[in-house]
Design a protein around this motif. Structure first.
Motif, short mmCIF file in Angstrom:
data_model
loop_
_atom_site.label_atom_id
_atom_site.label_comp_id
_atom_site.label_asym_id
_atom_site.label_seq_id
_atom_site.Cartn_x
_atom_site.Cartn_y
_atom_site.Cartn_z
N SER A 16 0.83 -1.20 0.00
CA SER A 16 0.00 0.00 0.00
C SER A 16 0.87 1.26 0.00
CB SER A 16 -0.93 -0.01 1.22
OG SER A 16 -1.66 1.19 1.28
N ALA A 17 1.88 1.27 0.85
CA ALA A 17 2.77 2.43 0.93
C ALA A 17 3.52 2.63 -0.38
CB ALA A 17 3.75 2.27 2.09
N LEU A 18 4.01 1.56 -0.96
CA LEU A 18 4.75 1.66 -2.22
C LEU A 18 3.86 2.04 -3.40
CD1 LEU A 18 7.17 -1.37 -2.01
CD2 LEU A 18 7.77 1.06 -1.91
N GLY A 19 2.59 1.70 -3.30
CA GLY A 19 1.67 1.96 -4.41
C GLY A 19 1.24 3.41 -4.53
N ASN A 20 1.53 4.22 -3.53
CA ASN A 20 1.12 5.61 -3.57
C ASN A 20 2.08 6.45 -4.41
OD1 ASN A 20 -1.22 5.43 -1.97
ND2 ASN A 20 0.05 5.34 -0.14
N LYS A 21 1.51 7.42 -5.09
CA LYS A 21 2.31 8.31 -5.93
C LYS A 21 3.38 8.98 -5.09
CE LYS A 21 1.67 11.79 -9.48
NZ LYS A 21 0.72 12.63 -10.18
N TYR A 22 4.58 9.04 -5.60
CA TYR A 22 5.77 9.68 -5.02
C TYR A 22 6.50 8.84 -3.98
CZ TYR A 22 3.50 13.78 -7.07
OH TYR A 22 2.87 14.65 -7.91
N SER A 23 5.94 7.72 -3.54
CA SER A 23 6.61 6.92 -2.50
C SER A 23 7.98 6.42 -2.96
CB SER A 23 5.74 5.74 -2.07
OG SER A 23 4.60 6.21 -1.41
N ALA A 24 8.05 5.88 -4.16
CA ALA A 24 9.32 5.37 -4.68
C ALA A 24 10.33 6.50 -4.82
CB ALA A 24 9.11 4.65 -6.01
N GLU A 25 9.88 7.66 -5.28
CA GLU A 25 10.78 8.80 -5.43
C GLU A 25 11.33 9.25 -4.08
OE1 GLU A 25 7.80 8.48 -6.86
OE2 GLU A 25 7.77 9.35 -8.86
N ILE A 26 10.49 9.24 -3.07
CA ILE A 26 10.94 9.62 -1.72
C ILE A 26 11.98 8.63 -1.23
CG2 ILE A 26 10.23 9.78 0.72
CD1 ILE A 26 7.59 11.04 -0.33
N LEU A 27 11.74 7.34 -1.41
CA LEU A 27 12.72 6.33 -0.98
C LEU A 27 14.04 6.50 -1.71
CD1 LEU A 27 10.51 3.15 -0.59
CD2 LEU A 27 11.56 4.52 1.22
N CYS A 28 14.00 6.76 -3.00
CA CYS A 28 15.24 6.96 -3.76
C CYS A 28 15.99 8.19 -3.26
CB CYS A 28 14.95 7.10 -5.25
SG CYS A 28 14.46 5.56 -6.04
N ASP A 59 5.47 4.04 8.65
CA ASP A 59 4.57 3.00 9.19
C ASP A 59 4.86 1.64 8.56
OD1 ASP A 59 3.34 4.89 10.77
OD2 ASP A 59 1.48 4.95 9.61
N ALA A 60 5.25 1.63 7.29
CA ALA A 60 5.53 0.38 6.59
C ALA A 60 6.94 -0.14 6.87
CB ALA A 60 5.34 0.57 5.08
N GLY A 61 7.74 0.63 7.60
CA GLY A 61 9.10 0.20 7.93
C GLY A 61 10.11 0.42 6.83
N LEU A 62 9.77 1.22 5.83
CA LEU A 62 10.67 1.46 4.70
C LEU A 62 11.50 2.73 4.86
CD1 LEU A 62 8.16 0.52 1.87
CD2 LEU A 62 9.99 -0.90 2.82
N LEU A 63 11.10 3.58 5.77
CA LEU A 63 11.76 4.85 6.03
C LEU A 63 11.83 5.01 7.54
CD1 LEU A 63 12.60 7.30 4.13
CD2 LEU A 63 10.43 8.32 4.76
N THR A 64 12.87 5.63 8.04
CA THR A 64 12.99 5.84 9.48
C THR A 64 13.37 7.28 9.78
OG1 THR A 64 13.95 4.95 11.52
CG2 THR A 64 15.43 5.16 9.65
N CYS A 65 12.94 7.74 10.92
CA CYS A 65 13.35 9.06 11.39
C CYS A 65 14.67 8.87 12.13
CB CYS A 65 12.29 9.66 12.32
SG CYS A 65 12.76 11.28 12.96
N GLU A 66 15.72 9.49 11.61
CA GLU A 66 17.06 9.32 12.20
C GLU A 66 17.35 10.32 13.30
OE1 GLU A 66 20.33 9.05 9.50
OE2 GLU A 66 19.95 6.91 9.43
#
Length: 116
Positions: A16-28, A59-66
């Motif tokens: 669900s998190a990956l399917g949202n617009k801009y999610s992949a760009e944010i991760l990159c 929430d999906a565990g793909l990004l963390t607050c450092e």
């Protein structure tokens, strides 16, 4: 009604998190620590949208607050970094299964020294 937190062990939450617009760009863009404002500017999306995607990815565990740092305006701001370098999805079973290549702290430190 309280929102339930997803975890990185929840395939539906990750998809669900990956399917949202801009999610992949944010991760990159989050290979190095960045604020929501910097991510928003880097990929040219509205800040409100960026905050929503960041929350979903955390929430999906793909990004963390450092942690937090002081912005140019003197405000404390959260800094985010992705937790994975690769994610493989297997749809051959009854439920999707994930294989992750997690980022190591050593890689984070090396990338911080080398910059983007």
């Amino acid at each position: 009604m309280p929102r339930s937190k997803r975890t990185d062990s929840d395939p539906a939450g990750v998809l669900s998190a990956l399917g949202n617009k801009y999610s992949a760009e944010i991760l990159c863009a989050a290979g190095t620590p960045k604020s929501a404002q910097a991510l928003s500017e880097d990929i040219e999306i509205p800040i409100a949208t960026c905050y929503r995607r960041i929350e979903e990815l955390v929430d999906a565990g793909l990004l963390t607050c450092e942690g937090r740092k002081l912005s140019e305006e003197g405000r404390r701001t959260n800094i985010y970094r992705r937790t994975v370098d690769e994610l493989e999805v297997d749809f051959s079973g009854d439920q999707p299964e994930f294989s992750r290549k997690r980022r190591t702290e050593a890689k984070n430190q090396l990338q911080d020294q080398l910059g983007d």
